[in-house]
Design a protein around this motif. Structure first.
Motif, short mmCIF file in Angstrom:
data_model
loop_
_atom_site.label_atom_id
_atom_site.label_comp_id
_atom_site.label_asym_id
_atom_site.label_seq_id
_atom_site.Cartn_x
_atom_site.Cartn_y
_atom_site.Cartn_z
N ALA A 58 -5.50 4.58 0.91
CA ALA A 58 -5.61 5.34 2.16
C ALA A 58 -6.30 4.49 3.23
O ALA A 58 -5.87 4.46 4.39
N GLN A 59 -7.35 3.79 2.84
CA GLN A 59 -8.07 2.94 3.79
C GLN A 59 -7.20 1.80 4.28
O GLN A 59 -7.19 1.47 5.47
N LEU A 60 -6.45 1.19 3.37
CA LEU A 60 -5.56 0.09 3.77
C LEU A 60 -4.47 0.57 4.71
O LEU A 60 -4.08 -0.13 5.64
N ASP A 118 -5.90 0.57 8.04
CA ASP A 118 -6.17 -0.75 8.61
C ASP A 118 -4.91 -1.49 9.03
O ASP A 118 -4.92 -2.23 10.00
N TYR A 119 -3.85 -1.34 8.24
CA TYR A 119 -2.62 -2.09 8.52
C TYR A 119 -1.51 -1.12 8.87
O TYR A 119 -1.29 -0.15 8.18
N TYR A 173 -1.35 -7.05 0.75
CA TYR A 173 -2.80 -7.04 0.50
C TYR A 173 -3.11 -6.48 -0.88
O TYR A 173 -3.97 -6.98 -1.58
N ALA A 186 -8.29 6.21 -2.69
CA ALA A 186 -9.08 6.05 -1.47
C ALA A 186 -8.85 4.67 -0.87
O ALA A 186 -8.79 4.51 0.36
N LEU A 187 -8.69 3.67 -1.73
CA LEU A 187 -8.45 2.30 -1.25
C LEU A 187 -7.13 2.21 -0.50
O LEU A 187 -7.04 1.64 0.59
#
Lengths: 159, 217
Positions: free
Chosen positions: B64-66, B69-70, B79, B61-62
């Protein structure tokens, strides 16, 4: 076990990441960060519930499902059970944890009350995701009066 | 069981005391906390997802979120590496307290330790260590099975240069830096990108501080 340490450290970094990417400043940034964390928790909760065997998920009543959350899910994730469960028997449940693992490492008392919600958002999403995969739509909020005691309020939405 | 772990993580305790607690006889530790005793008696049903599944899912999930964002893959990779560094500098204390390892006298001992003890403790796998013949400082860890990609079929479209497990590189780099060793840790091969195995390369660089006990013999 060693896994818990790793997960706790990852959770701390995830909280920091949710406020990165140009999102951190001000009230707007705070709310967006919390939404992001809750969304991630939701996905993880759904994934976790999908990993359960079908036989384990037959619950006769809503209360049994919430008890499952308090005992088994909390145990699998945090290696302990919730300390208190209260309900009004009309769809609202309050799960209280007197020693919440993500808050234990911070100063106990009122000092970090403002920062505490960031560390609870992921768990709220986790609960909501698990309930959603079990077929129950709900909304979960968390409140902290004094670290590390925290309360999760689950309100079941009637379809 | 977990009483030791929670004590070990408290920063207020000096390091030597944590080591002392790690070798206390079990009957002394057992009587210390009534609440903890209650938690120990209750057993987790075996069909429940364990902490490792939770870690893997959260990591997915992390990432996917990154990715949301980027836009650039390098930014996501950097990151992830930074996050891994933040985890590694804290994880090494927990590792040293749990494993009670003796002093290492060479880089190959350290590489073996990382592969056989640390990876086994935190991820449940034991990568094999190979050493680059030409240089005394370069080692690689070859992972046959990578638990982090258990639920990943392939990299998302348009993200072909994403290092999905770059967090691991950061963790190793951070952990080594806390014991005064600088190293360059990168992914040499990645199964998600089509290679046969996943290979992490560790290159030990000049030490940050001169320490007598760490001098290579």
């Amino acid at each position: 076990m060693a896994d818990e340490t790793l997960f706790q450290l990852l959770h701390t970094e995830v909280v920091a990441a949710a406020y990165g990417g140009g999102r951190g400043s001000g009230d707007e940034g705070q709310r967006t960060g919390l939404t992001v964390l809750e969304g991630m928790g939701f996905r993880v909760g759904q994934g976790l519930a999908e990993r359960l065997p079908r036989g384990a998920l037959v619950f006769r009543e809503e209360l049994d499902t919430i008890k499952f959350l308090c005992r088994d899910l909390w145990g699998a994730v945090f290696r302990k059970q919730t300390d208190n469960l209260r309900t009004n028997h009309q769809g609202t449940y309050i799960l209280q944890d007197d020693n919440f693992p993500f808050l234990t490492q911070m100063a106990w008392g009122q000092q970090y009350l403002e920062e505490a919600p960031k560390f609870l958002a992921f768990t709220c999403g986790l609960l909501r995701g698990t309930l959603s995969a079990l077929g129950i739509e709900s909304s979960v909020t968390a409140s902290v009066a004094s670290l590390p005691v925290c309360k999760f309020q689950v309100v079941i939405q009637k379809a | 069981m977990n009483l030791q772990a929670s004590w070990l993580l408290r920063d207020s305790q000096p390091m030597w005391e944590k080591d002392m607690m790690a070798i206390k006889p079990w009957w002394v530790v057992k009587g210390q906390d009534k609440k903890a005793r209650n938690y120990r008696r209750w057993k987790i049903p075996p069909y429940l997802p364990n902490n490792r599944d939770l870690f893997v899912l959260t990591y997915g999930a992390l990432v996917a979120q990154l990715c949301k964002d980027y836009e650039k893959d390098e930014d996501v990779n950097n990151y992830l590496d930074k996050m891994g560094y933040g985890i590694g500098i804290r994880l090494v204390e927990d590792f040293l307290a749990r494993s009670c390892v003796k002093k290492c006298h060479s880089y190959s001992e350290i590489a073996d330790l990382i592969a056989q003890v640390a990876f086994k403790m935190y991820l449940g796998i034991t990568p094999s260590v190979t050493r680059n013949e030409s240089s005394r400082n370069e080692f690689s860890l070859i992972l046959d099975k990578n638990p982090l990609v258990e639920f990943v079929e392939e990299l998302p479209a348009g993200r072909s240069s994403l290092c999905y497990c770059n967090l691991l590189c950061g963790v190793i780099r951070g952990a080594l830096e806390m014991i005064h060793l600088t190293a360059d840790v990168t992914f040499l091969q990645d199964r998600l990108k089509g290679d046969k195995v996943t290979e992490i390369g560790i290159t030990f660089l000049k030490k940050l501080e001169e320490k007598k006990c760490r001098r290579k013999k």
